[in-house]
Design a protein around this motif. Structure first.
Motif, PDB file in Angstrom:
ATOM      1  N   ILE A 120       0.866  -1.177   0.000  1.00 30.75           N
ATOM      2  CA  ILE A 120       0.000   0.000   0.000  1.00 30.75           C
ATOM      3  C   ILE A 120       0.899   1.222   0.000  1.00 30.75           C
ATOM      4  CG2 ILE A 120      -1.801   1.280   1.210  1.00 30.75           C
ATOM      5  CD1 ILE A 120      -2.577  -1.348   2.601  1.00 30.75           C
ATOM      6  N   ASN A 121       0.689   2.129  -0.928  1.00 33.36           N
ATOM      7  CA  ASN A 121       1.454   3.370  -1.013  1.00 33.36           C
ATOM      8  C   ASN A 121       0.503   4.567  -0.973  1.00 33.36           C
ATOM      9  OD1 ASN A 121       3.910   1.943  -1.429  1.00 33.36           O
ATOM     10  ND2 ASN A 121       3.450   1.767  -3.620  1.00 33.36           N
ATOM     11  N   ALA A 122       0.893   5.627  -0.278  1.00 28.68           N
ATOM     12  CA  ALA A 122       0.046   6.820  -0.228  1.00 28.68           C
ATOM     13  C   ALA A 122       0.871   8.020   0.193  1.00 28.68           C
ATOM     14  CB  ALA A 122      -1.125   6.626   0.732  1.00 28.68           C
ATOM     15  N   GLY A 123       0.532   9.180  -0.382  1.00 28.67           N
ATOM     16  CA  GLY A 123       1.237  10.396   0.003  1.00 28.67           C
ATOM     17  C   GLY A 123       0.933  11.558  -0.926  1.00 28.67           C
ATOM     18  N   PRO A 124       1.587  12.687  -0.718  1.00 27.63           N
ATOM     19  CA  PRO A 124       1.401  13.860  -1.576  1.00 27.63           C
ATOM     20  C   PRO A 124       2.225  13.749  -2.861  1.00 27.63           C
ATOM     21  CG  PRO A 124       2.944  14.374   0.166  1.00 27.63           C
ATOM     22  CD  PRO A 124       2.474  12.967   0.434  1.00 27.63           C
ATOM     23  N   GLN A 125       1.800  14.475  -3.873  1.00 30.86           N
ATOM     24  CA  GLN A 125       2.523  14.514  -5.136  1.00 30.86           C
ATOM     25  C   GLN A 125       2.569  15.944  -5.668  1.00 30.86           C
ATOM     26  OE1 GLN A 125       2.238  11.456  -8.434  1.00 30.86           O
ATOM     27  NE2 GLN A 125       1.102  13.108  -9.432  1.00 30.86           N
ATOM     28  N   LEU A 126       3.747  16.368  -6.068  1.00 35.44           N
ATOM     29  CA  LEU A 126       3.939  17.662  -6.709  1.00 35.44           C
ATOM     30  C   LEU A 126       4.183  17.424  -8.193  1.00 35.44           C
ATOM     31  CD1 LEU A 126       6.403  19.288  -4.125  1.00 35.44           C
ATOM     32  CD2 LEU A 126       3.908  19.227  -4.075  1.00 35.44           C
ATOM     33  N   SER A 127       3.637  18.303  -9.044  1.00 34.37           N
ATOM     34  CA  SER A 127       3.767  18.125 -10.492  1.00 34.37           C
ATOM     35  C   SER A 127       4.079  19.462 -11.156  1.00 34.37           C
ATOM     36  CB  SER A 127       2.474  17.548 -11.090  1.00 34.37           C
ATOM     37  OG  SER A 127       2.127  16.336 -10.454  1.00 34.37           O
ATOM     38  N   PHE A 128       4.935  19.404 -12.185  1.00 31.41           N
ATOM     39  CA  PHE A 128       5.374  20.603 -12.882  1.00 31.41           C
ATOM     40  C   PHE A 128       5.102  20.446 -14.373  1.00 31.41           C
ATOM     41  CE2 PHE A 128       7.856  19.753  -9.121  1.00 31.41           C
ATOM     42  CZ  PHE A 128       7.811  20.965  -8.443  1.00 31.41           C
ATOM     43  N   LEU A 129       4.351  21.378 -14.936  1.00 32.60           N
ATOM     44  CA  LEU A 129       3.997  21.315 -16.355  1.00 32.60           C
ATOM     45  C   LEU A 129       5.222  21.606 -17.208  1.00 32.60           C
ATOM     46  CD1 LEU A 129       1.544  21.047 -18.343  1.00 32.60           C
ATOM     47  CD2 LEU A 129       1.422  23.548 -18.291  1.00 32.60           C
ATOM     48  N   ILE A 130       5.526  20.711 -18.156  1.00 31.60           N
ATOM     49  CA  ILE A 130       6.683  20.895 -19.025  1.00 31.60           C
ATOM     50  C   ILE A 130       6.286  21.086 -20.489  1.00 31.60           C
ATOM     51  CG2 ILE A 130       8.279  19.693 -17.503  1.00 31.60           C
ATOM     52  CD1 ILE A 130       7.932  17.194 -19.187  1.00 31.60           C
ATOM     53  N   GLY A 131       5.001  21.017 -20.792  1.00 26.87           N
ATOM     54  CA  GLY A 131       4.549  21.228 -22.165  1.00 26.87           C
ATOM     55  C   GLY A 131       3.093  20.845 -22.327  1.00 26.87           C
ATOM     56  N   SER A 132       2.474  21.368 -23.366  1.00 26.00           N
ATOM     57  CA  SER A 132       1.073  21.043 -23.636  1.00 26.00           C
ATOM     58  C   SER A 132       0.795  21.187 -25.127  1.00 26.00           C
ATOM     59  CB  SER A 132       0.123  21.951 -22.841  1.00 26.00           C
ATOM     60  OG  SER A 132       0.259  23.300 -23.240  1.00 26.00           O
ATOM     61  N   SER A 133      -0.240  20.499 -25.578  1.00 23.58           N
ATOM     62  CA  SER A 133      -0.669  20.591 -26.972  1.00 23.58           C
ATOM     63  C   SER A 133      -2.148  20.271 -27.035  1.00 23.58           C
ATOM     64  CB  SER A 133       0.120  19.627 -27.867  1.00 23.58           C
ATOM     65  OG  SER A 133      -0.085  18.286 -27.459  1.00 23.58           O
ATOM     66  N   ASP A 134      -2.832  20.757 -28.075  1.00 23.72           N
ATOM     67  CA  ASP A 134      -4.242  20.422 -28.227  1.00 23.72           C
ATOM     68  C   ASP A 134      -4.556  20.113 -29.684  1.00 23.72           C
ATOM     69  OD1 ASP A 134      -5.544  23.827 -27.884  1.00 23.72           O
ATOM     70  OD2 ASP A 134      -4.069  22.970 -29.245  1.00 23.72           O
ATOM     71  N   ASN A 135      -5.712  19.491 -29.877  1.00 21.17           N
ATOM     72  CA  ASN A 135      -6.140  19.068 -31.201  1.00 21.17           C
ATOM     73  C   ASN A 135      -7.626  19.373 -31.348  1.00 21.17           C
ATOM     74  OD1 ASN A 135      -6.401  17.865 -33.695  1.00 21.17           O
ATOM     75  ND2 ASN A 135      -6.349  15.770 -32.914  1.00 21.17           N
ATOM     76  N   MET A 136      -7.943  20.384 -32.118  1.00 19.22           N
ATOM     77  CA  MET A 136      -9.321  20.794 -32.363  1.00 19.22           C
ATOM     78  C   MET A 136      -9.610  20.664 -33.852  1.00 19.22           C
ATOM     79  SD  MET A 136     -11.099  24.553 -31.795  1.00 19.22           S
ATOM     80  CE  MET A 136     -10.885  24.536 -30.016  1.00 19.22           C
ATOM     81  N   ASN A 137     -10.714  19.988 -34.199  1.00 18.22           N
ATOM     82  CA  ASN A 137     -11.003  19.853 -35.630  1.00 18.22           C
ATOM     83  C   ASN A 137     -11.633  21.130 -36.194  1.00 18.22           C
ATOM     84  OD1 ASN A 137     -13.654  19.741 -34.740  1.00 18.22           O
ATOM     85  ND2 ASN A 137     -14.128  17.800 -35.737  1.00 18.22           N
ATOM     86  N   GLU A 138     -11.708  21.205 -37.509  1.00 16.39           N
ATOM     87  CA  GLU A 138     -12.155  22.429 -38.182  1.00 16.39           C
ATOM     88  C   GLU A 138     -13.608  22.762 -37.868  1.00 16.39           C
ATOM     89  OE1 GLU A 138     -11.363  22.218 -42.330  1.00 16.39           O
ATOM     90  OE2 GLU A 138      -9.174  22.071 -42.073  1.00 16.39           O
ATOM     91  N   ALA A 139     -14.443  21.730 -37.712  1.00 15.80           N
ATOM     92  CA  ALA A 139     -15.861  21.975 -37.448  1.00 15.80           C
ATOM     93  C   ALA A 139     -16.056  22.712 -36.124  1.00 15.80           C
ATOM     94  CB  ALA A 139     -16.627  20.651 -37.438  1.00 15.80           C
ATOM     95  N   LEU A 140     -15.349  22.292 -35.086  1.00 13.40           N
ATOM     96  CA  LEU A 140     -15.472  22.948 -33.783  1.00 13.40           C
ATOM     97  C   LEU A 140     -14.884  24.356 -33.827  1.00 13.40           C
ATOM     98  CD1 LEU A 140     -16.228  22.904 -30.814  1.00 13.40           C
ATOM     99  CD2 LEU A 140     -14.025  21.783 -30.335  1.00 13.40           C
ATOM    100  N   ALA A 141     -13.730  24.510 -34.473  1.00 17.31           N
ATOM    101  CA  ALA A 141     -13.112  25.829 -34.563  1.00 17.31           C
ATOM    102  C   ALA A 141     -14.021  26.821 -35.288  1.00 17.31           C
ATOM    103  CB  ALA A 141     -11.768  25.719 -35.284  1.00 17.31           C
ATOM    104  N   ALA A 142     -14.666  26.373 -36.345  1.00 21.09           N
ATOM    105  CA  ALA A 142     -15.568  27.250 -37.100  1.00 21.09           C
ATOM    106  C   ALA A 142     -16.796  27.622 -36.270  1.00 21.09           C
ATOM    107  CB  ALA A 142     -15.994  26.574 -38.402  1.00 21.09           C
ATOM    108  N   ASP A 143     -17.311  26.663 -35.502  1.00 23.18           N
ATOM    109  CA  ASP A 143     -18.481  26.924 -34.672  1.00 23.18           C
ATOM    110  C   ASP A 143     -18.164  27.942 -33.574  1.00 23.18           C
ATOM    111  OD1 ASP A 143     -21.291  25.999 -33.814  1.00 23.18           O
ATOM    112  OD2 ASP A 143     -20.118  25.740 -31.968  1.00 23.18           O
ATOM    113  N   ILE A 144     -17.017  27.812 -32.920  1.00 20.91           N
ATOM    114  CA  ILE A 144     -16.623  28.757 -31.871  1.00 20.91           C
ATOM    115  C   ILE A 144     -16.418  30.147 -32.455  1.00 20.91           C
ATOM    116  CG2 ILE A 144     -14.790  29.339 -30.226  1.00 20.91           C
ATOM    117  CD1 ILE A 144     -14.400  26.331 -29.797  1.00 20.91           C
ATOM    118  N   ALA A 145     -15.759  30.220 -33.621  1.00 22.31           N
ATOM    119  CA  ALA A 145     -15.524  31.523 -34.258  1.00 22.31           C
ATOM    120  C   ALA A 145     -16.834  32.208 -34.618  1.00 22.31           C
ATOM    121  CB  ALA A 145     -14.650  31.328 -35.497  1.00 22.31           C
TER     122      ALA A 145
END
Length: 230
Positions: A120-145
């Motif tokens: 059994i393991n348990a405890g706190p965790q710290l995390s640091f963001l090192i990068g991100s990316s997203d993928n949105m298709n054209e239909a959704l982008a056009a609708d939001i615009a």
């Protein structure tokens, strides 16, 4: 960071007691590597409809057994988190976002058994963001615009435009089995991460932000190999 202090006290106090004892228990030190798959989502408030997002994680670890049935684990892992939105099929929309983190969990380790151990393991965790990316298709982008052109003041699709925070923290716990062999130890474990921080700035802290909550929820499967150095 003050909110993290009680977490560290809760999970590290057992070790202060263990180190203070003088007994003949033979302490153990292990180092190794591990990795696996994870399934993650984000607890958004207001809610965002989602499907499960699948990623990978892995890294290095050290385990110190301080007394019988009790020890400490420190890890450094890379993890792919994120979310995939769930749209009606007839909409034709698609979107997912990947958030890459460097994770540092500090866990109390409890075990039962000798050659085959239940853990059994348990405890706190710290995390640091090192990068991100997203993928949105054209239909959704056009609708939001189109919606923003119709009403420039409307808060539409804020999760697509907000910048993620660079730091995250939460609690992680898991159960599993460890097999000790002459060549090392093999560990199979399932874990759950409950994010206490938010991906985006919270409206609870800043009135001009959109989400009250945007925290990670993660289920992990991990296979590790450790060899004893002491």
């Amino acid at each position: 960071m003050k909110r993290l202090l009680p977490l560290f006290l809760v999970f590290f106090l057992p070790f202060a007691h263990g180190f203070a004892q003088n007994n003949d228990f033979e302490k153990e030190l292990y180092v190794g590597v591990g990795g696996g798959a994870l399934m993650t989502s984000v607890d958004f408030v207001p809610a965002v409809s989602q499907k499960s997002f699948f990623g990978i994680h892995g890294g290095i670890s050290a385990k110190y057994i301080s007394e019988k049935h009790l020890g400490l684990i420190l890890e450094m892992n890379y993890a792919q988190r994120g979310w995939t939105e769930d749209f009606p099929p007839e909409s034709g929309f698609a979107y997912n976002k990947t958030l890459n983190y460097l994770e540092v969990p500090f866990m109390t380790h409890i075990y039962f058994g000798k050659k085959v151990r239940f853990i059994i393991n348990a405890g706190p965790q710290l995390s640091f963001l090192i990068g991100s990316s997203d993928n949105m298709n054209e239909a959704l982008a056009a609708d939001i615009a189109a919606k923003k052109q119709e009403n420039p003041e409307a808060q539409i699709g804020m999760q697509y435009s907000l910048k993620p925070r660079s730091f995250d923290y939460g609690l992680i716990g898991g159960i599993g089995m460890e097999l000790k062999t002459g060549a090392g130890s093999v560990v199979l474990e399932g874990r759950y991460y409950f994010g206490l921080g938010d991906i985006f700035e919270s409206r609870r802290l800043k009135e001009d932000f959109f989400f009250n909550r945007s925290a990670h929820r993660i289920i992990e499967a991990k296979l590790s190999y450790l060899f004893q150095v002491k």
